[in-house]
Design a protein around this motif. Structure first.
Motif, PDB file in Angstrom:
ATOM      1  N   UNK A 166      93.252  66.188 -47.408  1.00  0.00           N
ATOM      2  CA  UNK A 166      93.824  66.626 -48.635  1.00  0.00           C
ATOM      3  C   UNK A 166      94.934  65.580 -48.992  1.00  0.00           C
ATOM      4  N   UNK A 168      97.264  66.032 -51.002  1.00  0.00           N
ATOM      5  CA  UNK A 168      98.654  66.658 -51.152  1.00  0.00           C
ATOM      6  C   UNK A 168      99.084  66.544 -49.618  1.00  0.00           C
ATOM      7  N   UNK A 188      83.661  61.583 -54.789  1.00  0.00           N
ATOM      8  CA  UNK A 188      82.324  62.246 -54.685  1.00  0.00           C
ATOM      9  C   UNK A 188      81.245  61.501 -53.863  1.00  0.00           C
ATOM     10  N   UNK A 272      87.103  74.228 -52.013  1.00  0.00           N
ATOM     11  CA  UNK A 272      88.244  74.699 -52.822  1.00  0.00           C
ATOM     12  C   UNK A 272      89.309  73.515 -52.946  1.00  0.00           C
ATOM     13  N   UNK A 273      89.345  72.743 -51.983  1.00  0.00           N
ATOM     14  CA  UNK A 273      90.420  71.593 -51.835  1.00  0.00           C
ATOM     15  C   UNK A 273      89.996  70.327 -52.238  1.00  0.00           C
ATOM     16  N   UNK A 275      88.857  68.853 -54.951  1.00  0.00           N
ATOM     17  CA  UNK A 275      88.947  68.280 -56.297  1.00  0.00           C
ATOM     18  C   UNK A 275      87.539  68.167 -56.823  1.00  0.00           C
ATOM     19  N   UNK A 276      86.669  68.972 -56.564  1.00  0.00           N
ATOM     20  CA  UNK A 276      85.466  69.187 -57.195  1.00  0.00           C
ATOM     21  C   UNK A 276      84.342  68.277 -56.545  1.00  0.00           C
ATOM     22  N   UNK A 279      80.236  70.720 -54.678  1.00  0.00           N
ATOM     23  CA  UNK A 279      80.019  71.431 -55.584  1.00  0.00           C
ATOM     24  C   UNK A 279      79.501  72.657 -54.896  1.00  0.00           C
ATOM     25  N   UNK A 280      79.420  73.916 -55.666  1.00  0.00           N
ATOM     26  CA  UNK A 280      78.933  75.310 -55.075  1.00  0.00           C
ATOM     27  C   UNK A 280      77.407  75.024 -54.687  1.00  0.00           C
ATOM     28  N   UNK A 281      76.559  73.882 -54.952  1.00  0.00           N
ATOM     29  CA  UNK A 281      75.243  73.944 -54.407  1.00  0.00           C
ATOM     30  C   UNK A 281      75.226  72.549 -53.738  1.00  0.00           C
ATOM     31  N   UNK A 290      74.312  80.428 -53.894  1.00  0.00           N
ATOM     32  CA  UNK A 290      74.500  80.408 -55.361  1.00  0.00           C
ATOM     33  C   UNK A 290      73.601  81.156 -55.837  1.00  0.00           C
ATOM     34  N   UNK A 293      74.788  84.588 -55.582  1.00  0.00           N
ATOM     35  CA  UNK A 293      75.824  84.901 -56.482  1.00  0.00           C
ATOM     36  C   UNK A 293      75.105  85.244 -58.032  1.00  0.00           C
ATOM     37  N   UNK A 294      74.220  84.810 -58.437  1.00  0.00           N
ATOM     38  CA  UNK A 294      73.483  85.344 -59.499  1.00  0.00           C
ATOM     39  C   UNK A 294      72.850  86.444 -59.328  1.00  0.00           C
ATOM     40  N   UNK A 295      72.708  87.231 -58.190  1.00  0.00           N
ATOM     41  CA  UNK A 295      71.894  88.434 -57.929  1.00  0.00           C
ATOM     42  C   UNK A 295      70.490  88.089 -58.006  1.00  0.00           C
TER      43      UNK A 295
ATOM     44  N   UNK B 180      78.227  83.686 -60.473  1.00  0.00           N
ATOM     45  CA  UNK B 180      77.717  82.475 -60.801  1.00  0.00           C
ATOM     46  C   UNK B 180      78.181  81.849 -61.800  1.00  0.00           C
ATOM     47  N   UNK B 187      82.491  74.399 -60.588  1.00  0.00           N
ATOM     48  CA  UNK B 187      81.739  72.831 -60.040  1.00  0.00           C
ATOM     49  C   UNK B 187      82.165  71.999 -61.464  1.00  0.00           C
ATOM     50  N   UNK B 190      85.795  71.158 -61.591  1.00  0.00           N
ATOM     51  CA  UNK B 190      86.194  69.791 -60.498  1.00  0.00           C
ATOM     52  C   UNK B 190      85.825  68.644 -60.698  1.00  0.00           C
TER      53      UNK B 190
END
Lengths: 328, 223
Positions: A166, A168, A188, A272-273, A275-276, A279-281, A290, A293-295, B180, B187, B190
C-alpha cells in the motif's frame, strides 16, 4: 513388496491365534492365511463415505453448473417478478467468448501461469537441491521455515502483503525512498506481478517439500557411483537428481497450472486498496463472481465451465507432453 | 417517461457535473489516497490529514468509532449545495429488515422487525451504538437524538440530520443490478484515480454496462 507383506502376514497369524478359526461359510481368499472375515460388502462400506461426499459435493455441483450454463436468464418489465430461465445452449457461451473483460481475465492468468509457475518451481527445485546436498547444515530448520508460508491462510498472507504494497503504509517503499525510488506495486502493469509475488511466497516451500521428498527416493548407490566416478555436486544435481525428480516436477507443475487458473484470494484482498489496478473482473473466477453480482448465475456457470475445460485441456496436454518419452 | 421501464441515470448531465467537480479536486491533489475504511483512512481522520468526509448519518458513528484521536475536532454540517439556499439531500447506504419468502414464522419475524425499527428502547440503542437515524417518525423525539455528543465537541449532530431528512430525494431508487453497477463504477473510479480516464468517463461506462446487462436479461430500459 515382500517387505510390506511380511508384517501383514505376522499380524493375521497372530489374530488367528487369539480369535480362533474364521466362522464357517466365510469365503477363503485364494492365497494363504489372509482371509476376508466380513464378506465382500465391507469394501463398499469403507468406500461409501468417500463416494457419497464425492458425488454430493463434487460431481453434483459440476453437473448442476454445466446444466445451468445452458439456460439464459430472462427478466421482464421492471424485473419485479422472479426471473425465468430459457433453454439456449449457446447463449451464455457465445456471450462469454465475446466478453472483453472475461477474455482479458483469461489472458491475464495465462500470462501469470507462463511466468509464475516456472519461476516458483525453479526456486523450489533449487531450494530442495540445496537442502538435499551433502554439505547442507540445518536441514530441518530450512525445510520447516521454507514450508511455513504455506501454513498461513492465503487471505491472511494477502492482507499482510497488501500492507507491504500500500502506498500509504509500505515499509518497503519507505526504506527505498532515501535511495530515490519506490516500487509502484499497484501500477496497472505491475500489479499482476505483485500478486505473483504473494503466490510464489506462499507456495514455493510447499513445492520444495514435494521435490525434496522425491529426492529422497533416488537410490543412494546411484549417487555413490556418480561420486566414485568423480562427478561434482552440480553435475550430480543436474544429471541424476533433476531427472530423478521429473515426476514430482510434472505433478507440482500440473497443480500450479490449476492453481493459477483459480487465482482469486490474493487479487480480491488487494482489490480495495489497489487504487483501481485490480478490477472486479481481474481473474476468470472474479469475472464469474461479477456475473453473480448481476444476478446472472447461468452466465457465471458458463464462465466457470469454460475455465474448467481450459484448465483440463492445458493440464492434459502438459501431462502428455512431459511424460511422452517415459514409457519408451 | 414510461412507467414500466427503468430510467438509468448514473451517466446523467447532473451526475456529470458532480463528477467534473470531483475531478477538479482530484487533479488538484485535494482527495486523500487512503482507501476508505482502511487503517490509513482512520489514521487520516484522526490526525487531520483528512478534513472532510461526505457521508450519510451513520458515517458519524464510523468516524467516532474508528478515529478516537479525532475527538473534539469533527463536526457535522449540511451537504454543500449547487445553488444557494438549496436543500438537496441524497441517501448513501441505509438498511432494511426483510422477512424472506419461506420463513417458518413470518408473523413473529415481522413482529421482531417492527420492534427493531419502532421500539424506543431498541432504536435508542441503535442511535447510541451505530449512529442510525429512525425512519419511524414517532421516534424523532428520542432523547438520544437530542443529546450533545462530546466527540463532536458537544454538537447536537442529529439536529443537522433532522433538518435534512425531510428533503431526501425519494424519486430515486437503487437499480435491480445494483451490486454489479457498483462494482463497475468502482472499477471505473479506480482507473480514473490511477490516471487512466476520468470520473465522468467512469459514470458513462457504468451507464453503458448497466443498460447493456439489464437489456441482456430482458429488463425494460428507457435509458
Amino acid at each position: 513388496m515382500t517387505d510390506a507383506a511380511a508384517p501383514a502376514d505376522t499380524r493375521s497369524s497372530s489374530e488367528g491365534a487369539t480369535g480362533g478359526p474364521p466362522p464357517a461359510g466365510s469365503r477363503r481368499a485364494p492365497a494363504g492365511p489372509r482371509q476376508r472375515r466380513r464378506g465382500s460388502r465391507s469394501p463398499l462400506l469403507f468406500c461409501a463415505p468417500f463416494v457419497v461426499l464425492f458425488l454430493g459435493m463434487y460431481v453434483a455441483p459440476i453437473v448442476y453448473a454445466a446444466v445451468k450454463s445452458l439456460y439464459t436468464v430472462r427478466r421482464s418489465g421492471l424485473g419485479l417478478t422472479p426471473p425465468t430461465e430459457e433453454f439456449d445452449p449457446f447463449g451464455n457461451y457465445g456471450r462469454a467468448l465475446d466478453d472483453g473483460a472475461f477474455l482479458s481475465s483469461l489472458g491475464r492468468i495465462v500470462l501469470f501461469g507462463v511466468v509464475q509457475v516456472p519461476v516458483m518451481l525453479g526456486a523450489a527445485l533449487v531450494l530442495a537441491l540445496l537442502i538435499d546436498s551433502r554439505s547442507a547444515r540445518g536441514k530441518g530448520f530450512f525445510r520447516l521455515s521454507g514450508f511455513l508460508p504455506y501454513a498461513i491462510p492465503g487471505v491472511s498472507a494477502a492482507l499482510v502483503w497488501s500492507f507491504m504494497y500500500s502506498p500509504q503504509s509500505s515499509p518497503v517503499n519507505r526504506m527505498l525512498e532515501p535511495l530515490g525510488f519506490t516500487v509502484p506495486f499497484f501500477d496497472s502493469d505491475l500489479v499482476l506481478w505483485s500478486v505473483a509475488n504473494i503466490v510464489t511466497w506462499s507456495w514455493t516451500g510447499y513445492n520444495m517439500i514435494i521435490v525434496y521428498a522425491a529426492l529422497q527416493s533416488i537410490p543412494a548407490e546411484v549417487l555413490e557411483a556418480a561420486r566414485m566416478d568423480g562427478a561434482s555436486a552440480v553435475r550430480i544435481a543436474w544429471s541424476i537428481k533433476v531427472p530423478g525428480v521429473r515426476g514430482a516436477l510434472v505433478l507440482t507443475a500440473v497443480f500450479s497450472i490449476i492453481g493459477s487458473a483459480q487465482l482469486y484470494n490474493e487479487p480480491v484482498v488487494l482489490q480495495p486498496v489497489s487504487d483501481g489496478a485490480v478490477s472486479s473482473t481481474f481473474t476468470p473466477i472474479m469475472s464469474a463472481q461479477s456475473a453473480i453480482a448481476a444476478g446472472n448465475y447461468p452466465y457465471a456457470a458458463a464462465q466457470s465451465v469454460l475455465l474448467a475445460v481450459l484448465v483440463g485441456v492445458v493440464s492434459f496436454v502438459f501431462f502428455k507432453f512431459t511424460t511422452r518419452g517415459e514409457q519408451e | 417517461m414510461k412507467d414500466d421501464a427503468w430510467q438509468v441515470t448514473i451517466g446523467s448531465q447532473a451526475n456529470r457535473k458532480v463528477a467534473d467537480y470531483w475531478q477538479g479536486l482530484v487533479d488538484e491533489g485535494l482527495v486523500s489516497g487512503a482507501p476508505m475504511y482502511d487503517q490509513a483512512w482512520y489514521t487520516g481522520l484522526g490526525n487531520g490529514d483528512i478534513a472532510t468526509v461526505v457521508g450519510a448519518v451513520w458515517q458519524a458513528g464510523v468516524i467516532k468509532g474508528g478515529a478516537a484521536k479525532g475527538s473534539g475536532k469533527w463536526a457535522v454540517a449540511p451537504m454543500p449545495q449547487w445553488t444557494e439556499g438549496g436543500d438537496q439531500v441524497g441517501n448513501a447506504g441505509g438498511s432494511a429488515t426483510a422477512v424472506l419468502d419461506g420463513c417458518d414464522a413470518p408473523e413473529a419475524a415481522w413482529e421482531f422487525a417492527h420492534w427493531l425499527s419502532t421500539d424506543r428502547k431498541a432504536f435508542g440503542a441503535l442511535v447510541d451504538e451505530a449512529g442510525l437515524y429512525p425512519a419511524a417518525k414517532d421516534l424523532l423525539d428520542l432523547p438520544q437524538l437530542k443529546a450533545g455528543d462530546p466527540y463532536f465537541g458537544g454538537q447536537k449532530i442529529y439536529d443537522v440530520v433532522a433538518q435534512a431528512s425531510p428533503h431526501v430525494n425519494s424519486s430515486w431508487t437503487w437499480g435491480p443490478l445494483m451490486t454489479r453497477t457498483a462494482a463497475d463504477l468502482n472499477d471505473g473510479l479506480g482507473k480514473a484515480w490511477a490516471g487512466k480516464g476520468t470520473l465522468a468517463g467512469a459514470l458513462e461506462a457504468t451507464q453503458r454496462a448497466t443498460v447493456n446487462e439489464m437489456r441482456k436479461q430482458g429488463l425494460e430500459v428507457a435509458e
